[in-house]
Design an enzyme around this catalytic site. Structure first.
Site, PDB file in Angstrom:
ATOM      1  CG  ASP A 197      38.773  39.941  32.707  1.00  0.00           C
ATOM      2  OD1 ASP A 197      39.721  39.325  33.041  1.00  0.00           O
ATOM      3  OD2 ASP A 197      37.601  39.246  32.356  1.00  0.00           O
TER       4      ASP A 197
ATOM      5  CG  ASN B 142      37.932  29.665  33.989  1.00  0.00           C
ATOM      6  OD1 ASN B 142      37.265  29.405  35.143  1.00  0.00           O
ATOM      7  ND2 ASN B 142      37.587  29.719  32.853  1.00  0.00           N
TER       8      ASN B 142
ATOM      9  CG  HIS C 132      39.181  37.236  29.410  1.00  0.00           C
ATOM     10  ND1 HIS C 132      38.763  37.345  30.507  1.00  0.00           N
ATOM     11  CD2 HIS C 132      39.367  35.961  29.178  1.00  0.00           C
ATOM     12  CE1 HIS C 132      38.672  36.111  31.168  1.00  0.00           C
ATOM     13  NE2 HIS C 132      39.239  34.998  30.514  1.00  0.00           N
TER      14      HIS C 132
ATOM     15  CG  ASN D  52      41.316  28.451  31.447  1.00  0.00           C
ATOM     16  OD1 ASN D  52      40.564  29.520  31.633  1.00  0.00           O
ATOM     17  ND2 ASN D  52      40.375  27.489  30.893  1.00  0.00           N
TER      18      ASN D  52
END
Length: 191
Positions: free
Chosen positions: A91, A112, A20, A66
């Protein structure tokens, strides 16, 4: 002419070098190549360098994934950089680990970080470089997979792909997205 290169990731040691956080790893490799370090600034770690007369500003949002849009919007506004001169490195589960995908815009594809950027910029028309992380995980384990570290077998491919991303970003700055896409989207990294 200024460019904003955004590596998406989460701050904190537990997230370092996970799938991530590949956006952070890519912008760090770009900064290292150009001999610049990051400083802590408003909503992000920031590094800057010049590439053939063009100002390149790298950010790693410190807002967590986020809320990435807050950092991106702040730095775009502060530096007066239009959306087409922003490149978000992210990613991508839908791409195999061997692939990259450069696009001038598009959906957030359930990511997100991209969702937050889209909400704050009120557009999907900003370039993004998607770094394939594969999707080799059991049903219901997506979050754990995304937050996991690369396997020893994946490491060499990931390293070569980070280097390829650095070249793609430099090409984006110097020659624009259209010419860069033709090359970048054909890249396949295997050992």
């Amino acid at each position: 002419m200024k460019f904003l290169i955004v590596g998406l990731g989460n701050i904190g040691a537990e997230y370092a070098h996970t799938r991530h956080n590949i956006g952070f790893d890519v912008v760090e490799a770009l900064a290292a190549k150009h001999g610049v370090g990051f400083r802590t600034d408003r909503l992000a770690a920031v590094a800057e360098f010049k590439l053939k007369g063009k100002q390149v500003i790298l950010i790693e949002p410190s807002t967590y994934m986020n809320l990435s849009g807050k950092a991106v919007k702040y730095w775009m506004d502060k530096e007066k950089i239009p959306a087409e001169q922003v490149l978000v490195v992210v990613d991508e589960l839908a791409l195999p680990i061997s692939k990259l995908r450069l696009r001038p815009g598009g959906s957030d594809a359930g990511h997100n970080g991209l969702k937050s950027i889209q909400e704050l910029l009120q557009t999907t028309a900003y370039p993004r470089l998607r770094f394939g992380i594969g999707n080799d995980y059991p049903k219901g384990r997506q979050a754990e997979f995304v937050l996991s570290k690369w396997s020893p077998a994946e490491q060499p491919v990931v390293q070569k792909k980070i280097e390829a991303c650095v070249e793609v970003i430099e090409s984006f700055v110097l020659t624009g997205i259209e010419r860069t896409m033709n090359h970048a989207n054909k890249i396949e990294i295997t050992l």
